[in-house]
Design a protein around this motif. Sequence first.
Motif, PDB file in Angstrom:
ATOM      1  N   ILE A   1      15.853  33.962  -2.662  1.00 47.23           N
ATOM      2  CA  ILE A   1      15.322  32.601  -3.077  1.00 47.23           C
ATOM      3  C   ILE A   1      14.635  32.703  -4.305  1.00 47.23           C
ATOM      4  O   ILE A   1      14.466  31.559  -5.111  1.00 47.23           O
ATOM      5  N   GLY A   2      14.128  33.762  -4.587  1.00 45.48           N
ATOM      6  CA  GLY A   2      13.261  34.065  -6.026  1.00 45.48           C
ATOM      7  C   GLY A   2      13.678  35.379  -6.747  1.00 45.48           C
ATOM      8  O   GLY A   2      14.342  36.077  -6.256  1.00 45.48           O
ATOM      9  N   SER A   3      12.759  35.595  -7.830  1.00 46.93           N
ATOM     10  CA  SER A   3      12.990  36.701  -8.418  1.00 46.93           C
ATOM     11  C   SER A   3      12.909  38.056  -7.606  1.00 46.93           C
ATOM     12  O   SER A   3      13.524  39.037  -7.524  1.00 46.93           O
ATOM     13  N   SER A   4      11.874  38.163  -6.717  1.00 42.05           N
ATOM     14  CA  SER A   4      11.944  39.483  -5.988  1.00 42.05           C
ATOM     15  C   SER A   4      12.992  39.538  -4.795  1.00 42.05           C
ATOM     16  O   SER A   4      13.331  40.676  -4.621  1.00 42.05           O
ATOM     17  N   THR A   5      13.473  38.406  -4.160  1.00 49.86           N
ATOM     18  CA  THR A   5      14.477  38.726  -3.360  1.00 49.86           C
ATOM     19  C   THR A   5      15.915  38.967  -4.092  1.00 49.86           C
ATOM     20  O   THR A   5      16.536  39.629  -3.357  1.00 49.86           O
ATOM     21  N   ARG A   6      15.861  38.396  -4.996  1.00 45.88           N
ATOM     22  CA  ARG A   6      17.226  38.460  -5.850  1.00 45.88           C
ATOM     23  C   ARG A   6      17.174  40.084  -6.197  1.00 45.88           C
ATOM     24  O   ARG A   6      18.288  40.579  -6.192  1.00 45.88           O
ATOM     25  N   ARG A   7      15.972  40.643  -6.740  1.00 45.87           N
ATOM     26  CA  ARG A   7      16.000  42.009  -7.017  1.00 45.87           C
ATOM     27  C   ARG A   7      16.351  42.915  -6.041  1.00 45.87           C
ATOM     28  O   ARG A   7      17.170  43.867  -6.065  1.00 45.87           O
ATOM     29  N   LEU A   8      15.870  42.637  -4.835  1.00 42.13           N
ATOM     30  CA  LEU A   8      15.901  43.526  -3.383  1.00 42.13           C
ATOM     31  C   LEU A   8      17.481  43.018  -3.093  1.00 42.13           C
ATOM     32  O   LEU A   8      18.220  44.215  -2.672  1.00 42.13           O
ATOM     33  N   GLY A   9      18.005  42.117  -3.276  1.00 40.79           N
ATOM     34  CA  GLY A   9      19.432  41.977  -3.146  1.00 40.79           C
ATOM     35  C   GLY A   9      20.452  42.588  -4.235  1.00 40.79           C
ATOM     36  O   GLY A   9      21.775  42.676  -3.683  1.00 40.79           O
ATOM     37  N   MET A  10      20.044  43.208  -5.107  1.00 37.13           N
ATOM     38  CA  MET A  10      20.919  43.968  -5.823  1.00 37.13           C
ATOM     39  C   MET A  10      20.867  45.396  -5.625  1.00 37.13           C
ATOM     40  O   MET A  10      21.686  46.119  -6.029  1.00 37.13           O
TER      41      MET A  10
ATOM     42  N   MET B   1       8.555  46.742  -1.028  1.00 42.51           N
ATOM     43  CA  MET B   1       8.530  46.857  -2.674  1.00 42.51           C
ATOM     44  C   MET B   1       9.663  47.610  -2.890  1.00 42.51           C
ATOM     45  O   MET B   1       9.973  48.641  -2.624  1.00 42.51           O
ATOM     46  N   SER B   2      10.579  46.882  -3.741  1.00 45.60           N
ATOM     47  CA  SER B   2      11.755  47.468  -3.779  1.00 45.60           C
ATOM     48  C   SER B   2      11.622  48.591  -5.053  1.00 45.60           C
ATOM     49  O   SER B   2      12.352  49.609  -5.049  1.00 45.60           O
ATOM     50  N   ASP B   3      10.636  48.346  -6.072  1.00 49.59           N
ATOM     51  CA  ASP B   3      10.285  49.239  -7.243  1.00 49.59           C
ATOM     52  C   ASP B   3       8.886  49.207  -7.220  1.00 49.59           C
ATOM     53  O   ASP B   3       8.180  48.439  -6.536  1.00 49.59           O
ATOM     54  N   GLU B   4       8.360  50.359  -8.025  1.00 47.42           N
ATOM     55  CA  GLU B   4       6.945  50.644  -8.159  1.00 47.42           C
ATOM     56  C   GLU B   4       6.292  49.491  -8.537  1.00 47.42           C
ATOM     57  O   GLU B   4       5.123  49.092  -8.074  1.00 47.42           O
ATOM     58  N   LYS B   5       6.726  48.534  -9.358  1.00 39.81           N
ATOM     59  CA  LYS B   5       6.194  47.432  -9.805  1.00 39.81           C
ATOM     60  C   LYS B   5       6.706  46.067  -9.210  1.00 39.81           C
ATOM     61  O   LYS B   5       6.142  44.991  -9.722  1.00 39.81           O
TER      62      LYS B   5
END
Length: 275
Positions: free
Chosen positions: A67-76, A38-42
Amino acid sequence: MSYKVFGVQKLATDITRMVVHAPEVARHARAGQFLVIMSDEKAERIPLTIVGSDFSSGAVTVIFQEIGSSTRRLGMKEAGASLFAVLGPLGRPTDARKIGTVVCVAGGVGLAEILPVMRVFKGAGNRVIGLLGCRTKDLLILEEEIRQACEEVRVATNDGSLGTRGLVTSLLEEFLKEEACGLVYAVGPVPMMRAVCEVTRPLKIRTTVSLNPVMVDATGMCGVCRCRVAGKTVFGCVDGPEFDGHQVDFDELSQRLSFFRKEEELSAKALERTP
Ligand code: FAD
Ligand code: FES
Ligand code: MG
């Protein structure tokens, strides 16, 4: 507990290697297992294969496709950032006994997922053959590491930019005409794993697949990852992710994954309409 990102590296367009400090996971991790980030709390929970782990530094390595929003967020996330949670190791480890020749077939980001499996089969004294499939040559990741873990590596690309032009299953058919093998292990997109099983079924070659159903809690509580294997309902997260490919109901797995994709599209459209 702070899960510090030790390092981030782009391996190809949209494919990232991340090394994270997660000592409890690193201490117990074995090939074939995965973790949840989980990259962030939410943030959503993202199941990812443990590609590597180092007991002394407490580091674990994952490789993911954005591939989608969560993996893109992790990639940041950059080196030095912290992740909210890293849970694991989860799932059953690979049953890596000495068999003889083991053919490891991987497609797409499955090239990352299969590396620890190749290493553990090699460590058990097997002759490991790697058959790799990518859309194009720039997506061939971890080539050096894979070559070190395998006796022989063959590559197929859809556009013919490297190796044989076509699908990885044609490499498998070709190899099996030349040599016998004790086990085929496949990881990648569902249609690819299914096609591998159709090649090996008539030849009666034992075939293991590492399934990727949608997972939520990843601890056997929610039932979202259920699959049918040998006519029984199993949970990908606790009973797998590895199963006997000849016993997997791929129709049901594909249907459940496409249902998830439709839901995602509908919620994305609903968000677009929100004023
Ligand atoms: P979304 O836009 O939400 O979804 C894109 C696609 O990803 C979906 O169509 C679905 O097929 C899949 N997906 C979405 N949410 C989940 C979820 N909660 N659980 C499983 N699949 C989901 N990917 C890698 O790139 N590298 C890996 O090493 C890797 N290992 C995995 C190991 C296991 C055991 C499983 C079950 C999946 C693994 N995946 C891996 C897939 C990865 O979890 C998904 O790509 C990721 O969760 C997508 O999230 P998203 O929000 O970015 O994409
Ligand atoms: Fe909930 Fe497997 S993800 S039971
Ligand atoms: Mg998502």
